[in-house]
Design a protein around this motif. Sequence first.
Motif, mmCIF file in Angstrom:
data_model
loop_
_atom_site.group_PDB
_atom_site.id
_atom_site.type_symbol
_atom_site.label_atom_id
_atom_site.label_comp_id
_atom_site.label_asym_id
_atom_site.label_seq_id
_atom_site.Cartn_x
_atom_site.Cartn_y
_atom_site.Cartn_z
ATOM 1 N N LEU A 350 0.279 18.785 9.008
ATOM 2 C CA LEU A 350 -0.606 19.115 7.897
ATOM 3 C C LEU A 350 -0.956 17.837 7.156
ATOM 4 C CD1 LEU A 350 0.978 22.340 6.302
ATOM 5 C CD2 LEU A 350 -1.035 22.184 7.770
ATOM 6 N N SER A 351 -2.067 17.877 6.421
ATOM 7 C CA SER A 351 -2.458 16.732 5.594
ATOM 8 C C SER A 351 -3.085 17.242 4.309
ATOM 9 C CB SER A 351 -3.442 15.830 6.351
ATOM 10 O OG SER A 351 -4.608 16.558 6.696
ATOM 11 N N ALA A 352 -2.984 16.427 3.288
ATOM 12 C CA ALA A 352 -3.602 16.781 2.010
ATOM 13 C C ALA A 352 -5.107 16.595 2.110
ATOM 14 C CB ALA A 352 -3.035 15.902 0.904
ATOM 15 N N PRO A 353 -5.890 17.549 1.603
ATOM 16 C CA PRO A 353 -7.346 17.376 1.634
ATOM 17 C C PRO A 353 -7.751 16.076 0.941
ATOM 18 C CG PRO A 353 -6.757 19.619 0.993
ATOM 19 C CD PRO A 353 -5.488 18.828 0.977
ATOM 20 N N ALA A 354 -8.603 15.317 1.585
ATOM 21 C CA ALA A 354 -8.978 14.003 1.059
ATOM 22 C C ALA A 354 -9.581 14.094 -0.335
ATOM 23 C CB ALA A 354 -9.961 13.325 2.025
ATOM 24 N N HIS A 355 -10.347 15.167 -0.599
ATOM 25 C CA HIS A 355 -11.031 15.255 -1.888
ATOM 26 C C HIS A 355 -10.077 15.571 -3.042
ATOM 27 C CE1 HIS A 355 -10.914 19.474 -0.565
ATOM 28 N NE2 HIS A 355 -10.973 19.786 -1.844
ATOM 29 N N ARG A 356 -8.805 15.860 -2.727
ATOM 30 C CA ARG A 356 -7.827 16.085 -3.792
ATOM 31 C C ARG A 356 -7.065 14.808 -4.170
ATOM 32 N NH1 ARG A 356 -6.603 21.753 -4.583
ATOM 33 N NH2 ARG A 356 -8.394 22.876 -3.726
ATOM 34 N N ALA A 357 -7.321 13.714 -3.458
ATOM 35 C CA ALA A 357 -6.555 12.487 -3.686
ATOM 36 C C ALA A 357 -6.747 11.952 -5.097
ATOM 37 C CB ALA A 357 -6.947 11.432 -2.659
ATOM 38 N N GLU A 358 -7.985 11.932 -5.588
ATOM 39 C CA GLU A 358 -8.246 11.388 -6.928
ATOM 40 C C GLU A 358 -7.581 12.248 -7.992
ATOM 41 O OE1 GLU A 358 -9.518 8.467 -7.699
ATOM 42 O OE2 GLU A 358 -9.537 8.170 -5.532
ATOM 43 N N PHE A 359 -7.571 13.566 -7.771
ATOM 44 C CA PHE A 359 -6.870 14.461 -8.701
ATOM 45 C C PHE A 359 -5.407 14.058 -8.822
ATOM 46 C CE2 PHE A 359 -3.812 17.988 -8.502
ATOM 47 C CZ PHE A 359 -3.958 18.528 -9.765
ATOM 48 N N ALA A 360 -4.748 13.820 -7.690
ATOM 49 C CA ALA A 360 -3.324 13.487 -7.696
ATOM 50 C C ALA A 360 -3.086 12.136 -8.358
ATOM 51 C CB ALA A 360 -2.791 13.479 -6.264
ATOM 52 N N LYS A 361 -3.914 11.147 -8.041
ATOM 53 C CA LYS A 361 -3.735 9.819 -8.625
ATOM 54 C C LYS A 361 -3.914 9.854 -10.144
ATOM 55 C CE LYS A 361 -5.323 7.375 -4.457
ATOM 56 N NZ LYS A 361 -4.033 6.742 -4.117
ATOM 57 N N ALA A 362 -4.906 10.621 -10.598
ATOM 58 C CA ALA A 362 -5.127 10.716 -12.036
ATOM 59 C C ALA A 362 -3.988 11.455 -12.727
ATOM 60 C CB ALA A 362 -6.450 11.430 -12.305
ATOM 61 N N LEU A 363 -3.466 12.462 -12.075
ATOM 62 C CA LEU A 363 -2.382 13.246 -12.656
ATOM 63 C C LEU A 363 -1.120 12.415 -12.808
ATOM 64 C CD1 LEU A 363 -1.367 16.058 -13.573
ATOM 65 C CD2 LEU A 363 -0.809 16.532 -11.175
ATOM 66 N N LEU A 364 -0.805 11.601 -11.796
ATOM 67 C CA LEU A 364 0.427 10.820 -11.811
ATOM 68 C C LEU A 364 0.296 9.524 -12.591
ATOM 69 C CD1 LEU A 364 1.538 11.292 -8.088
ATOM 70 C CD2 LEU A 364 2.404 12.475 -10.100
ATOM 71 N N GLY A 365 -0.906 8.984 -12.671
ATOM 72 C CA GLY A 365 -1.084 7.718 -13.371
ATOM 73 C C GLY A 365 -0.608 6.548 -12.536
ATOM 74 N N PRO A 366 -0.716 5.343 -13.074
ATOM 75 C CA PRO A 366 -0.304 4.146 -12.324
ATOM 76 C C PRO A 366 1.176 4.201 -11.963
ATOM 77 C CG PRO A 366 -1.580 3.565 -14.286
ATOM 78 C CD PRO A 366 -1.254 5.020 -14.411
ATOM 79 N N ARG A 367 1.488 3.740 -10.781
ATOM 80 C CA ARG A 367 2.882 3.715 -10.339
ATOM 81 C C ARG A 367 3.590 2.518 -10.990
ATOM 82 N NH1 ARG A 367 6.197 4.784 -5.695
ATOM 83 N NH2 ARG A 367 4.524 5.956 -4.686
ATOM 84 N N PRO A 368 4.713 2.755 -11.659
ATOM 85 C CA PRO A 368 5.490 1.630 -12.208
ATOM 86 C C PRO A 368 5.984 0.731 -11.078
ATOM 87 C CG PRO A 368 6.179 3.716 -13.183
ATOM 88 C CD PRO A 368 5.277 4.054 -12.027
ATOM 89 N N ALA A 369 5.978 -0.549 -11.292
ATOM 90 C CA ALA A 369 6.372 -1.504 -10.261
ATOM 91 C C ALA A 369 7.836 -1.312 -9.882
ATOM 92 C CB ALA A 369 6.136 -2.934 -10.753
ATOM 93 N N GLY A 370 8.103 -1.329 -8.577
ATOM 94 C CA GLY A 370 9.477 -1.290 -8.090
ATOM 95 C C GLY A 370 10.208 0.011 -8.336
ATOM 96 N N VAL A 371 9.472 1.095 -8.523
ATOM 97 C CA VAL A 371 10.087 2.380 -8.863
ATOM 98 C C VAL A 371 9.827 3.396 -7.749
ATOM 99 C CG1 VAL A 371 9.937 4.357 -10.437
ATOM 100 C CG2 VAL A 371 10.061 2.041 -11.354
ATOM 101 N N LEU A 372 10.852 4.172 -7.413
ATOM 102 C CA LEU A 372 10.687 5.302 -6.496
ATOM 103 C C LEU A 372 10.135 6.492 -7.254
ATOM 104 C CD1 LEU A 372 14.017 5.348 -4.433
ATOM 105 C CD2 LEU A 372 11.749 4.748 -3.588
ATOM 106 N N ARG A 373 9.147 7.135 -6.684
ATOM 107 C CA ARG A 373 8.640 8.380 -7.259
ATOM 108 C C ARG A 373 9.227 9.553 -6.473
ATOM 109 N NH1 ARG A 373 2.270 7.471 -8.909
ATOM 110 N NH2 ARG A 373 2.679 7.253 -11.145
ATOM 111 N N VAL A 374 9.953 10.416 -7.180
ATOM 112 C CA VAL A 374 10.681 11.503 -6.534
ATOM 113 C C VAL A 374 10.247 12.838 -7.125
ATOM 114 C CG1 VAL A 374 12.954 12.496 -6.074
ATOM 115 C CG2 VAL A 374 12.649 9.995 -6.073
ATOM 116 N N GLY A 375 9.734 13.723 -6.288
ATOM 117 C CA GLY A 375 9.359 15.062 -6.726
ATOM 118 C C GLY A 375 10.562 15.982 -6.772
ATOM 119 N N LEU A 376 10.562 16.897 -7.740
ATOM 120 C CA LEU A 376 11.675 17.825 -7.925
ATOM 121 C C LEU A 376 11.194 19.269 -7.965
ATOM 122 C CD1 LEU A 376 13.778 16.090 -10.761
ATOM 123 C CD2 LEU A 376 14.223 16.043 -8.292
ATOM 124 N N VAL A 377 11.939 20.139 -7.297
ATOM 125 C CA VAL A 377 11.785 21.595 -7.436
ATOM 126 C C VAL A 377 13.194 22.164 -7.515
ATOM 127 C CG1 VAL A 377 10.917 23.738 -6.425
ATOM 128 C CG2 VAL A 377 9.644 21.606 -6.097
#
Length: 532
Positions: A350-377
């Motif tokens: 599976l892959s994320a729809p390409a047109h949703r990429a900007e939505f995700a980037k805007a939602l998460l904001g800039p990635r802090p340098a040297g930091v792991l981004r970990v999703g939680l449920v």
Amino acid sequence: MSAWTKLQGKSTTYSVTLVKHIIGGIQTPASTTRNPQESARWIAVGRAAANDGRHDQALACFKRAVEQDPDSAPAHFQLAREHYRRNNLPLAQAAFERAVALRPDYPQALNGLAVVMQLKGEWVTSEVLFRRAIEASPDFGAAMSSLGNTLFHLGRLAEAEQMFHSALGIDMNLREAHQGLGLLLHCEQRMDEAEQVCRGAVERWPNTADLRLNLGLLLLARDKYEEGWACYEARHASSMSAEVRRQALPGGTPWAGQALDGKSLHIVAEQGFGDMIQIVRYVPLLRRMGVSRLTLECAAPLRPLLQGMEGIDELVKAAPAQFDYWCYTMSVPRLMRTDISNIPATLPYLSAPAHRAEFAKALLGPRPAGVLRVGLVWKGMAANRHDAFRSLAALSSLSSLWSVPGVQFVSLQKGAGEEEAKSPPAGQALLDAGTSLRDFADTAAVIHELDLVITVDTAVAHLAAALGKPVWLLLARRGLDWRWGIGRNDSPWYPGVMRLFRQEQIGNWQGVIDEVRAALDALAAQGEAQPQ
């Protein structure tokens, strides 16, 4: 001999015949004075009516019995049973309670009230009542079996096992005791013993779907797929059937492995979102078998994710007007003769729809340098019958993860637990993405931007792995799904990306979370996400 006298005779068939004549007496006014003898007669009529399947008349008879003698414990007990049969738990509980109040040592009434408490989730109260029933009737095997189920739910497995054995020592034909013992042994991962008990139960009651399903789930967990898939088909006739299928079945011919070259196939949705995500891996294989048109019944939250998947001709809400064959989602592996050695596990599929990429980037904001981004449920769907075991109590259960430096946590939580993400506990800084997620396509786009997903057993685990993203799955001891197997820390369904963290004791998440924290600490020190 009067009709009343004949009704109380030993011939059930004769009594049922008479009840059709006497039942008209319900229309006559009840006596205004207490009449225990008349009450007993109405109980006899009601029982005969119930035995004949005339439950409306039976209910009326038991109500009349209570009117004739409000102090009759048997009258209230029979009334309670009829309410219980109709799944009217409030009225059943009230009538059982009245029967017990009138006769505190009435074992059948105590047992009935205890069963109602089980259904209400009042497990401690049910234990007290079952024990009272057994004290009043020491050879009450059915109460012992039900007490075993209560103790099992409370996590007191040794006591539960002893109670199941005690029940079977009294009556080897107690089906529920065989079933409960098999489930308990499975939960304890005493798999040889569990399989022996489950097979024995199926041999005794070969037409009982729940028993065949339990055996199937156990065999699948043991990687015995061929027989396991066959037994798993019993889910459609079992007590699980309401979860398996919520819409009417389509017409047409069920696919039973016939050649598909040039044929149209409709796949019917069942169970949860995660099941569908797991099974769409078979789409390319079905097309290579010559399927001319493939339609997939798909719930709205999944549709934007799957609508661009190659090989699916149409996503539909219900069966199309014309098709050659249909099959259930979770029957596809059996029909494709899947075993542990040939699981189609090319990732990602599976892959994320390409047109949703900007939505995700805007939602998460800039990635802090040297930091792991970990999703939680941390919570699954509350409607799932195993959710109480699989979900964490709260976001705070994961608090020790915040001691790991160099990690930014992102909430992917939807539904239960979503409000916690909006106002996380002190010291648990959390980027709340979950509130903004509209469907699984949004979730996939956000996961694409993460380094790792840590989740309980819910659809996000399947989604992250199907996307090829490292995912750490927290698994409960009880309610453990067959597809995660026994003992292993990886999954043949999602090789190379999924790591399994298992409870050692029922309900004890702390050991799991400590293991996850240690693994996360090591991963953060490496500076990149490696699933194993």
